[in-house]
Write a protein that holds these residues in place. Structure first.
Motif, mmCIF file in Angstrom:
data_model
loop_
_atom_site.group_PDB
_atom_site.id
_atom_site.type_symbol
_atom_site.label_atom_id
_atom_site.label_comp_id
_atom_site.label_asym_id
_atom_site.label_seq_id
_atom_site.Cartn_x
_atom_site.Cartn_y
_atom_site.Cartn_z
ATOM 1 N N ASP A 106 -29.157 106.893 -1.524
ATOM 2 C CA ASP A 106 -28.445 105.661 -1.180
ATOM 3 C C ASP A 106 -27.783 105.009 -2.386
ATOM 4 O O ASP A 106 -27.210 103.925 -2.280
ATOM 5 C CB ASP A 106 -29.406 104.665 -0.516
ATOM 6 N N GLY A 107 -27.859 105.670 -3.557
ATOM 7 C CA GLY A 107 -27.239 105.122 -4.753
ATOM 8 C C GLY A 107 -28.127 104.167 -5.527
ATOM 9 O O GLY A 107 -27.690 103.596 -6.526
ATOM 10 N N ALA A 159 -25.865 111.192 -10.760
ATOM 11 C CA ALA A 159 -26.750 110.850 -9.641
ATOM 12 C C ALA A 159 -26.842 112.046 -8.709
ATOM 13 O O ALA A 159 -26.100 113.027 -8.867
ATOM 14 C CB ALA A 159 -26.229 109.633 -8.885
ATOM 15 N N SER A 160 -27.741 111.975 -7.763
ATOM 16 C CA SER A 160 -27.867 113.048 -6.778
ATOM 17 C C SER A 160 -26.513 113.316 -6.128
ATOM 18 O O SER A 160 -25.769 112.388 -5.794
ATOM 19 C CB SER A 160 -28.884 112.650 -5.699
ATOM 20 N N LEU A 168 -26.221 117.516 -8.995
ATOM 21 C CA LEU A 168 -25.967 116.229 -9.650
ATOM 22 C C LEU A 168 -24.464 115.966 -9.707
ATOM 23 O O LEU A 168 -23.689 116.871 -10.021
ATOM 24 C CB LEU A 168 -26.560 116.213 -11.067
ATOM 25 N N SER A 169 -24.081 114.740 -9.409
ATOM 26 C CA SER A 169 -22.662 114.369 -9.444
ATOM 27 C C SER A 169 -22.378 113.453 -10.628
ATOM 28 O O SER A 169 -23.170 112.551 -10.923
ATOM 29 C CB SER A 169 -22.273 113.645 -8.148
ATOM 30 N N PRO A 170 -21.256 113.668 -11.322
ATOM 31 C CA PRO A 170 -20.910 112.830 -12.473
ATOM 32 C C PRO A 170 -20.507 111.422 -12.059
ATOM 33 O O PRO A 170 -19.918 111.210 -10.997
ATOM 34 C CB PRO A 170 -19.729 113.580 -13.094
ATOM 35 N N ALA A 210 -34.020 113.124 -10.320
ATOM 36 C CA ALA A 210 -32.780 112.512 -9.847
ATOM 37 C C ALA A 210 -32.070 113.392 -8.827
ATOM 38 O O ALA A 210 -31.515 112.894 -7.840
ATOM 39 C CB ALA A 210 -31.856 112.224 -11.024
ATOM 40 N N ALA A 211 -32.092 114.700 -9.052
ATOM 41 C CA ALA A 211 -31.427 115.624 -8.127
ATOM 42 C C ALA A 211 -32.052 115.551 -6.733
ATOM 43 O O ALA A 211 -31.352 115.693 -5.726
ATOM 44 C CB ALA A 211 -31.515 117.049 -8.660
#
Length: 324
Positions: A87-88, A257-258, A116-118, A81-82
């Motif tokens: 593009d989501g 997500a990344s 990684l973003s929450p 995932a990282a």
């Protein structure tokens, strides 16, 4: 270039950039949505993800598929995932182990904070210490007594090094003064398979994974790892009330997500996933598996991850736990 041509060129450039930005932040992305799960099919993470994915797909009018990438306690999925699409179109049902435990135990090929973003917390729940009926152990007190009389003879399964089920066993060993043997697996389903086959004695299992076998008597529940008893097992005590006050080892899954995904897309995912997690039918389905939905803001999840990381980092240092 005269002034008029300069203005026209600037306007065209601005429109072009605007179009590119709009396309980059298109929601939902015009492709299949992938929800990555770091464990094999059949476990709690997979069960929760499929319940959530079905409702999410219905709500946004897009296909949402589950991609099970088990192995290394979930670290493989988190690395994927990282480094995945920006593009989501790919979101990860991340877990406590790879996000807050594994980085303190071993070198991992991703940074859970930078890479990684929450998005939102997903579900939170305790594990249940279960043993297969062939052990002859009927109560938590008997489990502790056996472990003390037989050091390094009682083994327990986990969903991988650095997972919540692994750390629950380490924490119990520390607080009870016992020495048990950790046996890591690639997820709840394979751990359960060996437990039922008698190839391992115990498992800090999610209730959803072991529920059917508890009901048939093939597995014996001894204690739960949260602050309160599971409502599905009201007669089964917590570890804390069984002589080890302060013991707490809850499990949780959260959406991330990344970090390269644009913030507006992450915000939209938060909105849509929170909506799903608050849906009465989803709440009912998750609760039936012993899973408590816990939607949050992105900032709340970031702070929670930081707090959990500090807690488990301390335990790992004090116990000198490694991922080997």
């Amino acid at each position: 270039m005269n002034k008029r041509h300069f203005i026209n060129a600037s306007a065209l450039l601005a429109l072009g950039l605007s179009a590119l930005t709009t396309h980059a932040q298109e929601f939902p992305p015009k492709k299949t949505i992938t929800m990555v799960v770091g464990f094999a099919a059949g476990g709690a993470a997979d069960t929760a993800a499929r319940i959530i994915a079905k409702k999410l797909g219905d709500n946004i009018g897009a296909s949402v598929v589950i991609d099970n990438r088990g192995g290394a306690g979930g670290n493989i999925a988190h690395q994927f995932a990282a480094n995945g699409p920006t593009d989501g179109s790919t979101i990860l049902f991340g877990s406590v182990g790879p996000l807050t435990i594994a980085p303190h135990m071993m070198k991992v090929p991703y940074d859970p904070v930078k890479d990684l973003s929450p998005i939102t917390m997903g579900v939170n729940f305790p594990n249940v210490l279960v043993v297969h009926s062939g052990t002859g152990i009927k109560t938590f007190a008997e489990y502790i007594a056996y472990a003390k009389k037989n050091p390094n003879k009682l083994d327990y399964a986990s969903t991988g090094p650095g997972s919540a089920s692994h750390l629950a066993g380490e924490l119990l060993d520390d607080m009870a003064g016992i020495d048990t043997v950790h046996v890591p697996y690639k997820g709840g389903a394979p751990a359960l398979q060996d437990l039922l086959g008698g190839r391992v004695a115990a498992y800090f299992s999610t209730y959803s994974t072991s529920q059917a076998y508890i009901e048939t008597g093939k597995l014996i529940p001894l204690a739960s790892t949260g602050a309160q008893r599971l409502k599905q097992l009201p007669k089964i005590p917590t570890v804390a009330e069984s002589g080890y006050p302060g013991f707490s080892a809850t499990n949780w899954y959260a959406f991330v997500a990344s970090s390269k995904v644009p913030a507006p897309i992450l915000d939209r995912w938060n909105t849509e996933l929170v909506k799903v997690l608050k849906s009465p039918d989803v709440v009912e389905q998750l609760n039936s598996h012993g899973l408590t939905p816990q939607p949050s803001t992105r900032d709340e999840l970031a702070k929670y991850i930081a707090k959990e990381s500090a807690t488990w980092g301390r335990v790992i240092r004090e116990r000198k736990i490694t991922g080997e």
